[in-house]
Design an enzyme around this catalytic site. Structure first.
Site, PDB file in Angstrom:
ATOM      1  N   GLY A   5      35.669  45.377  32.011  1.00  0.00           N
ATOM      2  CA  GLY A   5      35.793  46.710  31.435  1.00  0.00           C
ATOM      3  C   GLY A   5      37.165  46.956  30.852  1.00  0.00           C
ATOM      4  O   GLY A   5      37.319  47.746  29.919  1.00  0.00           O
TER       5      GLY A   5
ATOM      6  N   LYS B 110      39.429  41.233  27.952  1.00  0.00           N
ATOM      7  CA  LYS B 110      39.196  39.819  28.202  1.00  0.00           C
ATOM      8  C   LYS B 110      40.319  39.218  29.044  1.00  0.00           C
ATOM      9  O   LYS B 110      41.457  39.662  28.997  1.00  0.00           O
ATOM     10  CB  LYS B 110      39.071  39.059  26.884  1.00  0.00           C
ATOM     11  CG  LYS B 110      37.865  39.433  26.055  1.00  0.00           C
ATOM     12  CD  LYS B 110      37.793  38.633  24.767  1.00  0.00           C
ATOM     13  CE  LYS B 110      36.553  39.009  23.938  1.00  0.00           C
ATOM     14  NZ  LYS B 110      36.467  38.248  22.665  1.00  0.00           N
TER      15      LYS B 110
ATOM     16  N   ASP C  54      38.403  48.954  45.672  1.00  0.00           N
ATOM     17  CA  ASP C  54      37.417  48.157  44.941  1.00  0.00           C
ATOM     18  C   ASP C  54      37.292  46.770  45.573  1.00  0.00           C
ATOM     19  O   ASP C  54      37.360  45.747  44.901  1.00  0.00           O
ATOM     20  CB  ASP C  54      37.806  48.032  43.469  1.00  0.00           C
ATOM     21  CG  ASP C  54      36.605  47.651  42.605  1.00  0.00           C
ATOM     22  OD1 ASP C  54      36.826  47.176  41.475  1.00  0.00           O
ATOM     23  OD2 ASP C  54      35.454  47.804  43.054  1.00  0.00           O
TER      24      ASP C  54
END
Length: 849
Positions: A520, A523, A634
């Site tokens: 998101g 790259k 996360d």
């Protein structure tokens, strides 16, 4: 903590040379001076909190110069439904030092609370005095009850058979301490006296090693401890009147395995305390000044002196060894080995070197053990293996303390949560439900307002990022190759700023063939710096909504941390409207890619455990390594990276948040995270704590065991959500039925059971019921030990003790709603994985988390 002497005491103790007076006057001066100096020496530690309560007594009681207040009125500290005060005569009491405290007791027929106001946060003694006697219809020997604080179960199903003191050391972080005494079943409870007293901060620190590995251990300072034994080797009982912290030290004779070949030595007057080391608060000179030693009669004597202690299996223990060479006549004459069970924790121990070449100098060292598997713990000293060294060994003192388990309990079966009343649980559920409804309404309003502001901001500015640095120049360097040091603002002054040209060169001009991941944020390219360092280059996409905030957070977080189990930030670039992060390259990609979807060889159970342990260490460091915890937010298998040796490192700190302030319990924030790993309590209440990471890590543990995605919509309805599916099997005690087929027959049952219990505790519905990450780490290390344990007559290969064949899976699980609107979530494209293709983020779409 060193005792501070008044200047007058130092003056008179030196006896100045100019003092020329008559003999009679001089003798009187010396006599008075000695008394004053002794008073100074006995002053000891002055606790900020010092609550001494004589339970059930009609008047205050003085013991050893300390005044225990009567709790007869009950109004100041005690909340109890009724006053039942008991007393007995002194003739029935056999204990000496505390006999007056044992003469009275308070009987509790219902749960009652003592509440103490805490002026100084930190470690406190909690001492509970018990002496059972007959009072009217109450036979206290038959009483069964529990004692707990808000965070710990101190005693459970406890029965006192004789006069005793239960001593606990608890880290109190709130402004009040509530101690609850509760009868079990139809029984009653009683208490003769209670102490709540501050302890010096320096008494327990994190300068501790694990006995079995001699590696550093972090987290003891936060542990609650129960005193198992406090022993004065080679000397008599040291009563609490002669200890600055009111501890009692008992002789070691009853603990010696064999009394032959030992001798007692004493030289209390010779004891010295070093600067910055042991102090009288650590142990009094009456402990350091006596010792039990080998009594070797021949240079060829080779035996150990051993003490044995009763312990409870399943708990870790904190041990403090006290040494003082009061026997040697010269330096470097005493070398010996120190053993804790079978571990040599002090090979060729040399006190002269450790005490800066000073004899008779107090020294101590601390160790913790992994959870005990036996009910006996042995401590030994023995001769050194060095050549030309006479056989000898000494030990002056020893303290053994039990560490609370992951449920905050010292009893094993109970935890703080299980001791709560059902009414409290119902209230919590109702409160949480109402709170969740209110939170959802507020979240919708906040979301709408924030969305409007964001749209207005986008309309008023170009859709390019504004560089963090404000001076337009280069700041910190990678070495000195790229730029010169200058000041920068905000986050950029914390990391290394790399010129765009250098990043371009390292990534072969962002060669598409060098892409190893798309997320998101943008790259990820592999790259090589001029000095040959392999790196991962994460280049932001200007169109992504994951932008400036995550970029800044990643730099701010990673530039603070240097830990072997956290991925290292090498540098960043914010030139030419670029936002680029450069990390160390992890050869073996993500943990996820090794579990499923990557086509890589299967990991062994030992490798998986070691990876989980490494990741837990990284998260534990985040939670405890700084004054304020850092919450990752996360945690998932795709954010656990593996280097060339399969050592785990936690990555991707774009969503990380600093934890709550000291006087707060949580951080209120919008819900972010990855679907399937998200803490349900955090989702409901939008209140973030370290326990949110613990929940996510629990999901990772089941992912490691089962080797399948955490959310897989292609599976039958009851198997879609891994956490729910695995918990069903865990609660049935049949977790072995759903493990990765590659692990069938290769996991020892005890190791699997401990691993499953650990994951289950992590996934508790409420954060308060989940263990801290330090406890998770501890249990995983224990699971590894159980896996590697060699069982006589049971070779590791083809063992009948390994987990057996899989059985068909039962279809009885509820559907999982995967549609969540209004909350930023990781996309379900996260379900695939390849070696390095999802290293730092798994988002294929441009939307943010």
């Amino acid at each position: 903590m060193l005792i501070k002497f008044p200047s007058f005491c130092l003056f008179i103790c030196k006896v100045p040379d100019f003092l020329m007076m008559g003999c009679k006057k001089f003798e009187i001066f010396i006599w008075v001076s000695s008394i004053l100096c002794l008073a100074c020496l006995c002053a000891g530690f002055n606790p900020v909190d010092n609550y001494l309560i004589d339970c059930g007594s009609p008047k205050n009681t003085t013991v050893g110069g300390r005044v225990f207040l009567s709790d007869k009125s009950g109004a100041k500290f005690l909340s109890t439904p009724q006053d039942v005060l008991a007393n007995t005569d002194l003739n029935s009491i056999t204990s000496s030092d505390d006999s007056s405290l044992y003469q009275t007791a308070r009987i509790f027929t219902e749960a009652s609370k003592y509440t103490f106001s805490i002026s100084q946060h930190g470690r406190h003694w909690i001492r509970l005095y018990f002496f059972p006697f007959q009072y009217q219809n109450y036979n206290m020997s038959s009483a069964t009850f529990g004692v707990s604080t808000g965070d710990h179960v101190l005693l459970s199903e406890f029965s006192a058979r004789s006069a005793s003191v239960k001593e606990f050391s608890v880290n109190v972080t709130s402004d009040s301490l509530v101690i609850t005494v509760a009868p079990s079943g139809n029984s009653f409870a009683f208490l003769n006296a209670i102490e709540v007293v501050s302890v010096p901060d320096a008494l327990i620190t994190d300068n501790v090693k694990v006995a079995q590995t001699i590696q550093n251990f972090q987290g003891v300072w936060y542990q609650a401890l129960e005193t198992v034994a406090r022993v004065n080797m080679g000397g008599p009982t040291v009563s609490f009147e002669n200890d600055t912290l009111w501890r009692t030290w008992v002789p070691d004779q009853s603990f010696l395995v064999t009394k032959n070949g030992v001798k007692n030595i004493s030289n209390i007057q010779a004891v010295k305390y070093p600067d910055g080391g042991a102090t009288p608060d650590i142990a009094p000179s009456s402990v350091y000044g006596t010792a039990t030693a080998m009594n070797a009669s021949d240079p060829s004597d080779n035996y150990n002196v051993t003490w044995e202690f009763n312990v409870d299996p399943g708990f870790g223990y904190f041990l403090r060894f006290h040494f003082c060479d009061i026997e040697s006549k010269g330096l470097n004459q005493l070398y010996f080995n120190v053993y804790l069970d079978s571990s040599n924790v002090g090979p060729n121990f040399d006190l002269s070197t450790l005490t800066s070449n000073a004899l008779a100098t107090a020294y101590y060292m601390d160790f913790v053990t992994v959870p005990a598997v036996s009910n006996k713990l042995r401590v030994s000293i023995g001769p050194s293996t060095l050549p030309s060294v006479d056989p000898n060994a000494i030990l002056n003192g020893l303290e053994i303390m039990k560490m609370n388990n992951s449920g905050g309990s010292f009893s094993g079966a109970d935890s703080v949560s299980s001791s709560s009343s059902s009414k409290k649980n119902v209230g919590t559920i109702i409160g949480a439900s109402i709170g969740a409804c209110v939170a959802v309404v507020l979240a919708v309003l906040v979301f709408v307002i924030c969305r409007r502001r964001k749209q207005q901001a986008l309309q008023g500015h170009s859709k390019t990022w504004i560089p963090i640095s404000t001076n337009g120049g280069n700041s910190h360097t990678m070495g000195s190759k790229y730029s010169t040091r200058t000041n920068t603002s905000s986050a950029s002054n914390l990391g290394y700023r790399i010129p765009f040209a250098a990043v371009q060169e390292a990534s072969n001009n962002f060669d598409e063939n060098w892409v190893i991941g798309i997320g998101g944020f943008g790259k990820v390219y592999r790259g090589v710096l001029n000095d040959g360092t392999k790196v991962a280059v994460k280049r932001g996409n200007p169109k992504s909504q994951q932008g400036l905030a995550e970029f800044q957070t990643e730099i701010e977080m990673l530039s603070q941390f240097r830990h072997r189990h956290l991925v290292s930030l090498i540098g960043y670039c914010d030139e030419k409207n670029e936002m680029i992060l450069v990390y160390e390259y992890m050869e073996n990609g993500t943990l996820k890619s090794h579990l499923y979807g990557g086509g890589l060889p299967s990991l062994s159970w030992k490798e998986r455990l070691e990876i989980c342990i490494g990741a837990a260490r990284g998260l534990h460091y985040l939670h405890t390594g700084y004054a304020k915890a850092v919450i990752h937010r996360d945690v998932k298998s795709a954010n656990i990276l593996l280097d060339e040796n399969l050592m785990a490192k936690v990555a991707d700190f774009g969503l990380s948040k600093t934890g709550p302030e000291i006087d707060q319990t949580h951080v209120s924030t919008a819900v972010k995270g990855s679907f399937g790993y998200l803490d349900p309590e955090y989702f409901r209440r939008q209140q973030l704590t370290e326990k949110s990471d613990v929940y996510s890590f629990g999901v990772v543990l089941f992912e490691v065991l089962c080797a399948r995605p955490v959310i897989d919509p292609t599976l039958p309805r009851e198997m879609v959500n891994l956490a729910e599916w695995a918990m069903k099997w865990q609660t049935k005690g049949q977790l072995g039925q759903i493990i990765d087929p590659n692990l069938v027959g290769k996991i020892r049952p005890d190791s699997l059971r401990k691993f499953g219990e650990t994951a289950e505790k992590c996934l508790a519905d409420f954060g308060i019921d989940r263990p801290p990450m330090g406890d998770v780490l501890w249990n995983l290390e224990y699971a590894l030990q159980l896996q590697e344990a060699v069982i006589p007559g049971d070779p590791e290969e083809n063992s009948t003790n390994m987990i057996g064949e899989l059985s068909p899976q039962v279809n009885n699980f509820a559907n999982v709603d995967t549609a969540v609107s209004g909350i930023e979530m990781v996309n379900l494209d996260d379900l695939s994985g390849v070696s390095m293709s999802r290293v730092f983020s798994q988002l294929v779409k441009s939307e943010g988390r």
